[in-house]
Scaffold this active site. Structure first.
Site, PDB file in Angstrom:
ATOM      1  N   ALA A   1      -3.547  -6.881 -10.486  1.00 42.96           N
ATOM      2  CA  ALA A   1      -2.178  -6.893 -11.011  1.00 42.96           C
ATOM      3  C   ALA A   1      -1.707  -8.317 -11.260  1.00 42.96           C
ATOM      4  O   ALA A   1      -1.067  -8.606 -12.279  1.00 42.96           O
ATOM      5  CB  ALA A   1      -1.233  -6.179 -10.043  1.00 42.96           C
ATOM      6  N   ASP A   2      -2.026  -9.227 -10.347  1.00 47.90           N
ATOM      7  CA  ASP A   2      -1.610 -10.618 -10.499  1.00 47.90           C
ATOM      8  C   ASP A   2      -2.243 -11.249 -11.732  1.00 47.90           C
ATOM      9  O   ASP A   2      -1.559 -11.907 -12.537  1.00 47.90           O
ATOM     10  CB  ASP A   2      -2.026 -11.423  -9.265  1.00 47.90           C
ATOM     11  CG  ASP A   2      -1.299 -10.988  -8.018  1.00 47.90           C
ATOM     12  OD1 ASP A   2      -0.283 -11.617  -7.678  1.00 47.90           O
ATOM     13  OD2 ASP A   2      -1.740 -10.022  -7.379  1.00 47.90           O
ATOM     14  N   LEU A   3      -3.547 -11.096 -11.882  1.00 45.85           N
ATOM     15  CA  LEU A   3      -4.248 -11.710 -13.005  1.00 45.85           C
ATOM     16  C   LEU A   3      -3.779 -11.126 -14.333  1.00 45.85           C
ATOM     17  O   LEU A   3      -3.593 -11.847 -15.318  1.00 45.85           O
ATOM     18  CB  LEU A   3      -5.750 -11.532 -12.833  1.00 45.85           C
ATOM     19  CG  LEU A   3      -6.355 -12.245 -11.614  1.00 45.85           C
ATOM     20  CD1 LEU A   3      -7.777 -11.777 -11.371  1.00 45.85           C
ATOM     21  CD2 LEU A   3      -6.312 -13.752 -11.785  1.00 45.85           C
TER      22      LEU A   3
ATOM     23  N   GLY B   1      -0.441 -12.597 -15.078  1.00 42.84           N
ATOM     24  CA  GLY B   1      -0.576 -13.977 -15.522  1.00 42.84           C
ATOM     25  C   GLY B   1      -0.951 -14.082 -16.983  1.00 42.84           C
ATOM     26  O   GLY B   1      -0.410 -14.916 -17.723  1.00 42.84           O
TER      27      GLY B   1
ATOM     28  N   GLY C   1       0.678  -8.117  -5.282  1.00 44.62           N
ATOM     29  CA  GLY C   1      -0.209  -7.464  -6.228  1.00 44.62           C
ATOM     30  C   GLY C   1      -0.694  -6.106  -5.767  1.00 44.62           C
ATOM     31  O   GLY C   1      -0.769  -5.158  -6.550  1.00 44.62           O
TER      32      GLY C   1
END
Length: 423
Positions: free
Chosen positions: A190-192, A195, A162
């Protein structure tokens, strides 16, 4: 976990698989195999679970999800990040390098509607579990594939994280202040973001698929592209002007005034008076109506110029600093100024609006018995009553492998000897 505790947890997990737990939810009857780790892909699976899909979380028995080690609470053994992102999931362990483990995985795939995975490109192929092979086995399978840079392009085989995606997307460059350099966010942004986008894409794909029959496909999503999409206006602006946007701290390049301001008691407020009428009202409230006709501040396009920003921020900063936080907030609310408090976790925990709206949910960890407070699903559907909620956080993340008995025995019909071979 002691041998005495496990049977009770088996009963708890079995209860969580009852049809009544999913009745009326948008993804009722859908099953998701979460073969992923850390944040982005697991967060997608968590969101699908909130909407009523049954989520089976697969972990390597010799290498648990790294998220489990993100700051374990010593007194209770609770893993805060995993408690949240591992919510509504049934954790099993599976060694995909063993024949028994591989066969169990294929059995799970046949029973599933969705596979979420974030292995490095080529790993699934080397395991003999290529996307094509899985789609041949289950033609209705929707495969959500997360990778750092996507499945195509010159960077496709590079590992993705991320922090690197935030940098590659352009976000880190624009974040912070020009004089202090690029700033990465304090959360897995970035990850969230990825998702959320993947959950949206998978939900769309499910409208076209039927388990075991047709409509299966691979959804290819990178960690950097969703966040880059948030910067669309900045990118278009660069294309039109050729000027590289620079970081401007807490301000908004397209509108002013917008910033964070400190009050006399050391607390902070956030303000965004980018609407013309709101800006004019602020000038009046500050006792400086002449600013409305000042050529530097007359229109938004005037106010966003560099020199105008500096001058305007100095004026507002000095005025806000003459008020306590309570005085400023009461004045803003009374006069319709779009400003509000900058909240800490403690203030959020004690805030009456969060409480009244149900933004925070209380769930009990079935292992420790500790009641946890965590953010609830952030939207409401239908009549908003508890009985008719169309998404729900039912239980926090569970211990590694705690659903082995229930999933292998009840879902796949394995006997104890077969289950033992998987360990």
């Amino acid at each position: 976990m002691s041998e005495q505790e496990q049977p009770n947890l088996n009963d708890y997990i079995a209860q969580q698989r009852q049809k009544s737990c999913f009745a009326g939810f948008p993804l009722e009857g859908k099953r998701v195999i979460d073969l992923s780790s850390v944040v982005a892909a697991p967060y997608c699976a968590a969101l699908l679970g909130d909407a009523g899909a049954e989520i089976i979380k697969v972990e390597n028995p010799m290498a648990p999800d790294a998220l489990r080690g993100w700051g374990t609470h010593a007194a209770t053994g609770i893993e805060p990040y995993h408690a949240y992102i591992g919510r509504n999931k049934l954790p099993i362990t599976l060694n995909l390098k063993s024949e028994a483990g591989k066969q169990a995985f294929l059995d799970l795939i046949q029973s599933a509607d969705v596979l979420i995975e974030n292995m490095r490109l080529g790993v699934m192929d080397r395991l003999g579990l290529s996307h094509n092979a899985l789609l041949e086995l289950n033609p209705g399978l929707v495969i959500g594939k997360v990778s750092g840079y996507g499945m195509t392009g010159p960077h496709a085989h590079q590992p993705g994280f991320g922090t690197l995606a935030e940098a590659y997307s352009g976000f880190s460059y624009l974040n912070g202040y020009e004089e202090t350099g690029p700033t990465s966010p304090p959360i897995a942004l970035a990850d969230l973001t990825t998702g959320i986008h993947l959950a949206y894409a998978v939900s769309l794909a499910l409208h076209q698929s039927k388990r075991g029959e047709s409509g299966g496909q691979v959804v290819d999503i990178s960690l950097y592209e969703p966040l880059f999409g948030y910067l669309g206006g900045e990118f278009i602006g660069y294309q039109l002007t050729g000027e590289i946007p620079k970081p401007i701290g807490n301000e908004l390049r397209a509108a002013a005034p917008r910033n964070n301001y400190q009050t006399s008691d050391g607390l902070w407020v956030a303000m965004s008076c980018s609407n013309q009428k709101t800006w004019e009202r602020l000038a009046e409230v500050m006792g400086q109506p002449q600013l409305i006709h000042d050529p530097r501040f007359k229109t938004n396009n005037d106010r966003i110029q560099a020199d105008s920003r500096i001058a305007l921020n100095q004026i507002i900063k000095a005025w806000v600093l003459s008020k306590t936080n309570q005085e400023a907030l009461e004045l803003f609310r009374r006069e319709g100024i779009t400003a509000g408090p900058i909240m800490s976790m403690k203030e959020i925990d004690e805030d009456p609006h969060y409480e009244a709206r149900g933004s925070i949910i209380r769930v009990t960890d079935p292992v420790s018995g500790v009641e946890l407070k965590m953010p609830d699903v952030p939207f409401r559907m239908g009549d908003n009553s508890e009985a008719n909620k169309k998404s729900r956080l039912r239980f926090p993340g569970l211990p590694m492998g705690s659903a082995n008995q229930v999933v292998y025995r009840d879902l796949l019909g394995y006997n104890q000897e077969q289950i033992d071979q998987l360990g």
